[in-house]
Motif scaffolding. Structure first.
Motif, PDB file in Angstrom:
ATOM      1  N   LYS A   1     -12.297  -9.657  -3.202  1.00  0.00           N
ATOM      2  CA  LYS A   1     -12.720  -9.878  -4.585  1.00  0.00           C
ATOM      3  C   LYS A   1     -14.256  -9.824  -4.624  1.00  0.00           C
ATOM      4  O   LYS A   1     -14.930 -10.428  -3.782  1.00  0.00           O
ATOM      5  CB  LYS A   1     -12.233 -11.236  -5.096  1.00  0.00           C
ATOM      6  N   TYR A   2     -14.748  -9.092  -5.592  1.00  0.00           N
ATOM      7  CA  TYR A   2     -16.201  -8.952  -5.745  1.00  0.00           C
ATOM      8  C   TYR A   2     -16.671  -9.831  -6.900  1.00  0.00           C
ATOM      9  O   TYR A   2     -15.974  -9.999  -7.907  1.00  0.00           O
ATOM     10  CB  TYR A   2     -16.574  -7.493  -6.015  1.00  0.00           C
ATOM     11  N   SER A   3     -17.894 -10.327  -6.767  1.00  0.00           N
ATOM     12  CA  SER A   3     -18.496 -11.119  -7.845  1.00  0.00           C
ATOM     13  C   SER A   3     -20.020 -11.031  -7.761  1.00  0.00           C
ATOM     14  O   SER A   3     -20.575 -10.720  -6.705  1.00  0.00           O
ATOM     15  CB  SER A   3     -18.047 -12.580  -7.753  1.00  0.00           C
TER      16      SER A   3
ATOM     17  N   ASP B   1     -12.798 -12.602   0.658  1.00  0.00           N
ATOM     18  CA  ASP B   1     -11.384 -12.254   0.841  1.00  0.00           C
ATOM     19  C   ASP B   1     -10.498 -13.324   0.215  1.00  0.00           C
ATOM     20  O   ASP B   1     -10.975 -14.353  -0.256  1.00  0.00           O
ATOM     21  CB  ASP B   1     -11.050 -12.030   2.326  1.00  0.00           C
ATOM     22  N   CYS B   2      -9.178 -13.048   0.197  1.00  0.00           N
ATOM     23  CA  CYS B   2      -8.223 -13.945  -0.471  1.00  0.00           C
ATOM     24  C   CYS B   2      -7.484 -14.827   0.524  1.00  0.00           C
ATOM     25  O   CYS B   2      -6.383 -15.330   0.253  1.00  0.00           O
ATOM     26  CB  CYS B   2      -7.212 -13.134  -1.290  1.00  0.00           C
TER      27      CYS B   2
ATOM     28  N   PRO C   1     -13.798  -7.052 -10.153  1.00  0.00           N
ATOM     29  CA  PRO C   1     -13.519  -7.864  -8.956  1.00  0.00           C
ATOM     30  C   PRO C   1     -12.674  -7.141  -7.916  1.00  0.00           C
ATOM     31  O   PRO C   1     -12.704  -7.506  -6.753  1.00  0.00           O
ATOM     32  CB  PRO C   1     -12.785  -9.084  -9.525  1.00  0.00           C
ATOM     33  N   SER C   2     -11.895  -6.143  -8.335  1.00  0.00           N
ATOM     34  CA  SER C   2     -11.033  -5.435  -7.378  1.00  0.00           C
ATOM     35  C   SER C   2     -11.711  -4.200  -6.809  1.00  0.00           C
ATOM     36  O   SER C   2     -11.587  -3.898  -5.617  1.00  0.00           O
ATOM     37  CB  SER C   2      -9.721  -5.027  -8.051  1.00  0.00           C
TER      38      SER C   2
END
Length: 572
Positions: free
Chosen positions: A98-100, A140-141, A113-114
């Motif tokens: 995930k990007y932010s 990461d998740c 985010p993807s």
């Protein structure tokens, strides 16, 4: 196990790790396990697939570096200005990124985010702010998540040629690749054209989604897509990759295309029978062509590569069966005889060609009995002799009849079918003939009767008859009997010496010595003598006055052991 990461207990078959495992280095281990009984040269093998479960032990790593991006103030909100790209060596959620944007100056920008695509959220003006610094986080998740940071600096805005054309794909959206190609094999070349000039028309290529297990690698400059992993059509035969062509304009324009990659089959799978052991039964005496069983094998390959040919491998008794090469149906080629062979153990083979691959299954065929044999006595006639003084219930003769059939068809019972005058009976199970009353040879010296042996079939039982002759042997159980007693004889006084004056007769119903009678005089000091065989009484001396009235006691004896006797009185 070329790296020696595993060990196996040779007795209990327990597989253990010997070294630290790393999902990112090796996610699947395929071990070939061999089992062997003692020193036997025969062994069996199987495959064990070990999947190494991922642990979130790798943070995302940015593949893009901190760099300056030039944009134009003419770019409208929503324009993609940058693509942040990070990779995580982990799998599943541990590798999902995930990007932010974490910087305070990020209000002018947003990030998908993807996909990591940085977009304008509003129009920017150089007179208000010439430079923006963005801190982009890739997380990461996993649980807990791991994070990496990238600093992105935007330079001051200058007026450039407007990038008003998006790239346009000209390459085919479908590509085909054989499943046995090596890693690095070129699968497809992506081509997108952009009519803009300079950097605005320079296109780079990116895979946004669908690259499962990172099966493919893409050269973002040339657009050449190559294999990054070995492919297996039987695991996955189709990939749908979302491709993006991004120009180098400011702001950058992009186009999307879904590229479908179809993995073509190679004959790399071995046929597998649905069962390793097929068991069935078939009746004997059926006409050739009788259906026995159908075997079936499957092959994970496709098309012509999955076409199978069935056959029976040479072995004991295999010539009595044939297997349909297409359907796997097994039928007889001859009438079977259970009494000749009750069990057939044959091998069926499924094979395909170019290259040849095959597998084998065992067929265990039991021949079921039909009642096609009569009980059979060892002799065509039985004769025996018994003493007449045999006790009631004594065994006279043991009969046995065999039947080659099986079960009730081969179970034999015995019975008498002639009148034995109540003298004999037979045990229906053992075939033993016994007396049922006292025997008397003098009443009946021989019995002739028939015995039938029948099987116990519930449908059309079969039987055989045999003749039995029982001779009754004599026992000395009868006394001699005089035909006349007493016997009176008138003898003239002038009778000459050696003249027969009287004859006694006795009979004995026994046989042989038991019935042979001899005579003797019990009276002593007499002028008479008796012939022991004929019973003739003979004068031995001239008669005198004292002999004018004489009584002789005669004994008749048989020659049995012990002898039996009778006496009679002769009055002269």
């Amino acid at each position: 196990d070329p790296h020696g990461r595993f060990s196996i207990d040779p007795q209990f078959g327990i597989i253990r790790t010997k070294k630290q495992l790393d999902h990112e280095t090796q996610s699947v281990a395929v071990l070939t396990i061999q089992s062997q009984l003692g020193n036997s040269p025969v062994y069996s093998s199987t495959q064990v697939n070990i999947s190494v479960t991922d642990v979130n032990d790798n943070p995302p790593i940015f593949l893009t570096k901190s760099e300056k991006v030039t944009i134009s103030h003419t770019q409208p909100p929503g324009t993609a200005v940058y693509i942040a790209h990070a990779e995580d060596k982990d799998s599943g959620l541990n590798g999902a990124i995930k990007y932010s944007i974490a910087s305070k100056q990020s209000s002018a920008f947003s990030i998908d985010p993807s996909l990591g695509v940085v977009n304008l959220t509003r129009t920017v003006f150089a007179d208000k702010q010439q430079e923006y610094t963005l801190h982009i986080a890739a997380e990461d998740c996993g649980s807990p998540p791991l994070t990496s940071w990238l600093m992105l600096t935007a330079v001051k805005i200058v007026i450039l040629d407007i990038n008003d054309n998006s790239p346009s794909f000209t390459s085919s959206p479908v590509s085909y690749v054989m499943e046995d190609v090596e890693v690095g094999f070129p699968v497809h070349r992506i081509i997108a054209e952009d009519p803009d000039e300079g950097r605005n028309g320079q296109v780079t290529y990116h895979i946004l989604s669908g690259n499962e297990n990172k099966a493919f690698a893409l050269d973002k400059i040339t657009g050449v897509l190559t294999t990054a992993q070995l492919l297996d059509r039987e695991i996955q035969e189709r990939y749908s990759l979302t491709m993006m062509a991004l120009d180098d304009g400011s702001p950058a324009l992009s186009a999307m295309q879904v590229l479908t990659i179809i993995v073509l089959d190679v004959n790399d799978e071995r046929p597998i029978f649905l069962k390793q052991l097929y068991e069935t039964a078939v009746h004997e005496n059926q006409d050739p062509g009788e259906f026995v069983i159908k075997v079936e094998a499957v092959d994970r390959d496709a098309g012509l590569n999955s076409l199978l040919h069935y056959e029976i491998l040479p072995g004991a008794g295999y010539e009595k069966f044939r297997m349909n090469s297409d359907s796997g149906e097994v039928r007889t080629t001859a009438s079977l005889d259970r009494e000749t062979q009750e069990v057939f153990s044959i091998k069926g083979n499924s094979v395909k060609y170019l290259p040849s691959r095959s597998s084998t299954a065992q067929l265990y065929l039991m021949v079921l009995d039909e009642n096609d044999h009569n009980p059979l006595f060892a002799k065509t006639q039985y004769q025996t002799s018994v003493r007449e003084d045999l006790e009631e219930g004594s065994a006279v003769l043991d009969l046995f009849a065999s039947d080659e059939d099986d079960g009730l068809n081969g179970e034999v019972t015995y019975s008498l079918i002639d009148d034995t005058f109540g003298a004999f009976a037979i045990d229906s199970v053992t075939g033993s003939i016994v007396t049922t009353k006292a025997l008397d040879r003098e009443t009946k010296s021989q019995y002739t009767f028939r015995v039938v042996a029948s099987d116990c079939s519930t449908h059309l039982p079969r039987s055989t008859t045999v003749r039995v002759v029982v001779h009754i042997d004599d026992v000395n159980d009868n006394d001699p009997i005089f035909l006349q007693n007493p016997i009176r004889a008138l003898v003239p006084a002038e009778t000459a010496v050696n003249e027969t004056v009287a004859t006694v007769r006795a009979e004995d119903m026994d046989l042989g010595p038991n019935g042979a009678v001899v005579y003797s005089l019990m009276t002593v000091k007499t002028v008479f003598q008796i012939n022991m065989k004929t019973g003739d009484i003979i004068l031995q001396e001239p008669l005198s006055s004292k002999d004018l009235s004489t009584q002789l006691l005669v004994m008749a004896s048989d020659q049995g052991i012990p002898p039996r006797t009778a006496t009679a009185m002769v009055i002269i």
